[in-house]
Design a protein around this motif. Structure first.
Motif, PDB file in Angstrom:
ATOM      1  N   THR A  70       0.812  -1.219   0.000  1.00 45.78           N
ATOM      2  CA  THR A  70       0.000   0.000   0.000  1.00 45.78           C
ATOM      3  C   THR A  70       0.843   1.266   0.000  1.00 45.78           C
ATOM      4  O   THR A  70       0.298   2.358  -0.139  1.00 45.78           O
ATOM      5  N   HIS A  71       2.164   1.145   0.176  1.00 48.74           N
ATOM      6  CA  HIS A  71       3.024   2.323   0.044  1.00 48.74           C
ATOM      7  C   HIS A  71       3.254   2.667  -1.422  1.00 48.74           C
ATOM      8  O   HIS A  71       3.284   3.838  -1.792  1.00 48.74           O
ATOM      9  N   THR A  72       3.397   1.632  -2.238  1.00 48.67           N
ATOM     10  CA  THR A  72       3.686   1.859  -3.654  1.00 48.67           C
ATOM     11  C   THR A  72       2.488   1.596  -4.563  1.00 48.67           C
ATOM     12  O   THR A  72       2.477   2.034  -5.711  1.00 48.67           O
ATOM     13  N   GLY A  73       1.496   0.850  -4.055  1.00 48.93           N
ATOM     14  CA  GLY A  73       0.350   0.488  -4.880  1.00 48.93           C
ATOM     15  C   GLY A  73       0.598  -0.714  -5.761  1.00 48.93           C
ATOM     16  O   GLY A  73      -0.239  -1.039  -6.615  1.00 48.93           O
ATOM     17  N   ALA A  74       1.711  -1.414  -5.563  1.00 43.51           N
ATOM     18  CA  ALA A  74       2.058  -2.561  -6.405  1.00 43.51           C
ATOM     19  C   ALA A  74       1.290  -3.803  -5.957  1.00 43.51           C
ATOM     20  O   ALA A  74       1.124  -4.049  -4.761  1.00 43.51           O
ATOM     21  N   CYS A  75       0.833  -4.590  -6.932  1.00 41.86           N
ATOM     22  CA  CYS A  75       0.197  -5.875  -6.650  1.00 41.86           C
ATOM     23  C   CYS A  75       1.302  -6.918  -6.516  1.00 41.86           C
ATOM     24  O   CYS A  75       2.029  -7.200  -7.473  1.00 41.86           O
ATOM     25  N   LEU A  76       1.432  -7.510  -5.335  1.00 41.63           N
ATOM     26  CA  LEU A  76       2.515  -8.447  -5.049  1.00 41.63           C
ATOM     27  C   LEU A  76       2.203  -9.857  -5.513  1.00 41.63           C
ATOM     28  O   LEU A  76       3.102 -10.604  -5.894  1.00 41.63           O
ATOM     29  N   ASN A  77       0.926 -10.230  -5.478  1.00 41.45           N
ATOM     30  CA  ASN A  77       0.551 -11.591  -5.864  1.00 41.45           C
ATOM     31  C   ASN A  77      -0.954 -11.638  -6.094  1.00 41.45           C
ATOM     32  O   ASN A  77      -1.708 -10.832  -5.537  1.00 41.45           O
ATOM     33  N   SER A  78      -1.399 -12.581  -6.904  1.00 37.26           N
ATOM     34  CA  SER A  78      -2.814 -12.797  -7.158  1.00 37.26           C
ATOM     35  C   SER A  78      -3.051 -14.295  -7.250  1.00 37.26           C
ATOM     36  O   SER A  78      -2.335 -14.994  -7.961  1.00 37.26           O
ATOM     37  N   VAL A  79      -4.047 -14.774  -6.507  1.00 38.21           N
ATOM     38  CA  VAL A  79      -4.344 -16.202  -6.448  1.00 38.21           C
ATOM     39  C   VAL A  79      -5.801 -16.421  -6.833  1.00 38.21           C
ATOM     40  O   VAL A  79      -6.703 -15.805  -6.258  1.00 38.21           O
ATOM     41  N   ASP A  80      -6.031 -17.294  -7.789  1.00 38.05           N
ATOM     42  CA  ASP A  80      -7.383 -17.644  -8.208  1.00 38.05           C
ATOM     43  C   ASP A  80      -7.924 -18.700  -7.248  1.00 38.05           C
ATOM     44  O   ASP A  80      -7.395 -19.809  -7.160  1.00 38.05           O
ATOM     45  N   THR A  81      -8.989 -18.365  -6.512  1.00 43.77           N
ATOM     46  CA  THR A  81      -9.543 -19.282  -5.510  1.00 43.77           C
ATOM     47  C   THR A  81     -10.605 -20.201  -6.091  1.00 43.77           C
ATOM     48  O   THR A  81     -10.995 -21.177  -5.456  1.00 43.77           O
ATOM     49  N   GLY A  82     -11.133 -19.871  -7.253  1.00 45.96           N
ATOM     50  CA  GLY A  82     -12.150 -20.712  -7.866  1.00 45.96           C
ATOM     51  C   GLY A  82     -13.566 -20.406  -7.452  1.00 45.96           C
ATOM     52  O   GLY A  82     -14.512 -21.021  -7.967  1.00 45.96           O
ATOM     53  N   SER A  83     -13.759 -19.473  -6.503  1.00 49.08           N
ATOM     54  CA  SER A  83     -15.119 -19.129  -6.071  1.00 49.08           C
ATOM     55  C   SER A  83     -15.135 -17.722  -5.492  1.00 49.08           C
ATOM     56  O   SER A  83     -14.083 -17.133  -5.195  1.00 49.08           O
ATOM     57  N   GLN A  84     -16.318 -17.195  -5.320  1.00 50.02           N
ATOM     58  CA  GLN A  84     -16.516 -15.848  -4.790  1.00 50.02           C
ATOM     59  C   GLN A  84     -15.837 -15.697  -3.430  1.00 50.02           C
ATOM     60  O   GLN A  84     -16.010 -16.525  -2.532  1.00 50.02           O
ATOM     61  N   VAL A  85     -15.058 -14.632  -3.247  1.00 54.34           N
ATOM     62  CA  VAL A  85     -14.390 -14.359  -1.972  1.00 54.34           C
ATOM     63  C   VAL A  85     -15.259 -13.382  -1.179  1.00 54.34           C
ATOM     64  O   VAL A  85     -15.486 -12.250  -1.608  1.00 54.34           O
ATOM     65  N   CYS A  86     -15.742 -13.843  -0.012  1.00 55.17           N
ATOM     66  CA  CYS A  86     -16.669 -13.031   0.779  1.00 55.17           C
ATOM     67  C   CYS A  86     -15.987 -12.302   1.930  1.00 55.17           C
ATOM     68  O   CYS A  86     -16.390 -11.192   2.281  1.00 55.17           O
ATOM     69  N   ALA A  87     -14.979 -12.911   2.554  1.00 48.04           N
ATOM     70  CA  ALA A  87     -14.327 -12.294   3.711  1.00 48.04           C
ATOM     71  C   ALA A  87     -12.921 -12.866   3.854  1.00 48.04           C
ATOM     72  O   ALA A  87     -12.630 -13.976   3.404  1.00 48.04           O
ATOM     73  N   LEU A  88     -12.050 -12.096   4.520  1.00 53.89           N
ATOM     74  CA  LEU A  88     -10.665 -12.491   4.758  1.00 53.89           C
ATOM     75  C   LEU A  88     -10.275 -12.177   6.195  1.00 53.89           C
ATOM     76  O   LEU A  88     -10.667 -11.144   6.736  1.00 53.89           O
ATOM     77  N   LEU A  89      -9.492 -13.081   6.806  1.00 52.10           N
ATOM     78  CA  LEU A  89      -8.963 -12.873   8.154  1.00 52.10           C
ATOM     79  C   LEU A  89      -7.541 -13.418   8.219  1.00 52.10           C
ATOM     80  O   LEU A  89      -7.273 -14.530   7.754  1.00 52.10           O
ATOM     81  N   TRP A  90      -6.640 -12.642   8.832  1.00 53.63           N
ATOM     82  CA  TRP A  90      -5.281 -13.113   9.073  1.00 53.63           C
ATOM     83  C   TRP A  90      -5.200 -13.831  10.413  1.00 53.63           C
ATOM     84  O   TRP A  90      -5.868 -13.444  11.376  1.00 53.63           O
TER      85      TRP A  90
END
Length: 450
Positions: free
Chosen positions: A339-359
């Motif tokens: 978020t400092h540079t705005g660069a996309c570091l990685n992208s992963v295709d999950t195969g389905s709709q992503v509704c929520a994320l938690l670390w």
């Protein structure tokens, strides 16, 4: 004292002696075979290398008697030796590069056991009348260990410490339904977003309405997040508003960038950056330091990589400028951003709709909840994004997720009108015993919502 004499101090003598001993020790540990000059007979060596060689090259005929005399004389003078060089010691035995005791210690080092991840939910509760709407945020777990969920026009509270259930508020039909809930950092106050564009602030300890925020939006408020005393709200009108709940004129800043409903809002842990996702497939990063009071604030980064609505947002707990975002049914990807540079570091295709994320707060892991077709939870290892587990049980898309204050338990709510609790993140090794003593099993006495 004579001019040519030299006097050595005791310290100098000691240093010289140490150097001699060190040199002697180093000679003993060398791996080259060095002859000992004092033990060698140079006259014999010269004879063997010259005269003996000449005798072989130019043999002289002699009688058997002379030859016998020569051999006897050589024996008496020790002239029948075959070795010229003399060595003091045997070659040193080779030493191992790694001491054997070190090797045994390394081999005996225990390997960290892989954490057991239960494949089923620990508890399942009914959640009737929950709205099956992707763009809303109807579940949140506060710092006081109380879970809030909005079912239709009513907000319910569950105290995870004692299992008590209570009703916070039921709004009228012309105001509701409830479209979002979010606990304040103090774990006591909670904001309730409504379908009529208003936001109510409630004191959960006294079950009293503290104030109502009006004029922020023109339609429903589907997303909210707190930054200390600032409540940030996002609406279907595409507006994002910072509200200072301490003052009467609560609207202090606005963010303009989305042209459809704002369905995801998350402040970074430092409180300096805000991430917003919308139904316009856009992800924005906003910097609080350049927020404008008199005019809409310009975004820091406008990220257009997602191809569907961006609702799922999660700031990394161990790297402050790392953000994870998830796309809707037309995108199905999890993306990671600097978020400092705005660069996309990685992208992963999950195969389905992503509704929520938690670390995971204790390990480098990310949990995602999904919609069609499996309606599952997926635990990923970061940064490899290898699947560690897939948890199933919901029969409809898992729209909402919330994490307990200790970071161990995850609550999920879905369109199948069930609320499930998962021990997917395990227990922190240090705080595990203290947690078990201080807090009973969450929701032990709750069987049904209502």
């Amino acid at each position: 004292m004579d001019a040519g004499s030299v006097t050595c101090s005791p310290a100098t003598k000691s240093q010289s002696r140490d150097r001699i001993l060190q040199r002697k020790s180093s000679r003993e540990n060398l791996d080259r075979f060095i002859p000992n000059r004092s033990a060698m007979d140079f006259d014999y060596a010269h004879y063997m290398l010259t005269q003996s060689r000449k005798g072989k090259e130019n043999p002289i005929a002699s009688s058997p008697a002379k030859e016998a005399y020569r051999k006897q004389l050589a024996d008496s003078l020790n002239m029948n030796r075959t070795r010229i060089l003399a060595f003091r010691n045997k070659p040193p035995t080779p030493t191992d590069a790694v001491p054997s005791e070190w090797s045994s210690v390394q081999q005996a080092k225990p390997v960290k056991a892989r954490r057991y991840i239960p494949q089923t939910s620990e508890r399942t509760l009914d959640a009737p009348d929950i709205q099956d709407d992707y763009y809303l945020n109807l579940l949140d777990w506060g710092s006081s260990n109380v879970l809030a969920i909005a079912l239709g026009n009513t907000v319910y509270l569950w105290d995870a410490a004692d299992g008590n259930t209570s009703e916070l508020v039921t709004v009228d039909d012309d105001v509701g339904p409830v479209t979002s809930v979010k606990w304040a950092p103090d774990g006591r106050h909670i904001s309730v977003g409504l379908n009529n564009s208003e936001v109510q602030l409630w004191d959960s300890t006294s079950n009293k309405l503290s104030r109502t925020l009006r004029g922020c939006h023109q339609s429903r408020v589907g997303s909210m997040d707190w930054n200390n005393h600032i409540l940030t709200t996002g609406g279907m009108d595409g507006r994002i508003v910072n509200n200072d709940v301490r003052i009467r004129a609560h609207i202090v800043e606005t963010y303009s960038g989305h042209h459809q409903e704002v369905c995801g809002l998350k402040w970074s842990a430092s409180g300096q950056q805000l991430a917003s996702g919308g139904n316009d497939n856009l992800l924005h990063i906003w910097d609080r330091s350049v927020a404008s009071v008199n005019s809409p604030t310009q975004w820091l980064h406008r990220l257009e990589d997602h191809t569907a609505a961006v609702k799922a947002l999660a700031w990394c707990p161990f790297q402050g400028n790392l953000l994870a975002s998830g796309g809707g049914g037309g995108d199905k990807s999890i993306k990671f951003w600097n978020t400092h540079t705005g660069a996309c570091l990685n992208s992963v295709d999950t195969g389905s709709q992503v509704c929520a994320l938690l670390w995971n707060q204790n390990e480098r892991e990310l949990l995602s909840s999904h919609g069609f077709t499996q309606n599952q939870l997926t635990l990923w290892k970061y940064p490899s994004m290898v699947k560690m587990a897939e948890l199933t049980g919901h029969t409809s898309r898992v729209l909402f997720m919330a994490q307990s204050p200790d970071g161990c338990t995850v609550a999920t709510a879905a369109g199948d009108e069930t609320l499930r609790f998962w021990n997917v993140f395990g227990s922190p090794e240090v705080a595990a015993k203290a947690t078990r003593k201080a807090v009973p099993e969450p929701f032990a006495n709750v069987n049904r919502i209502r």
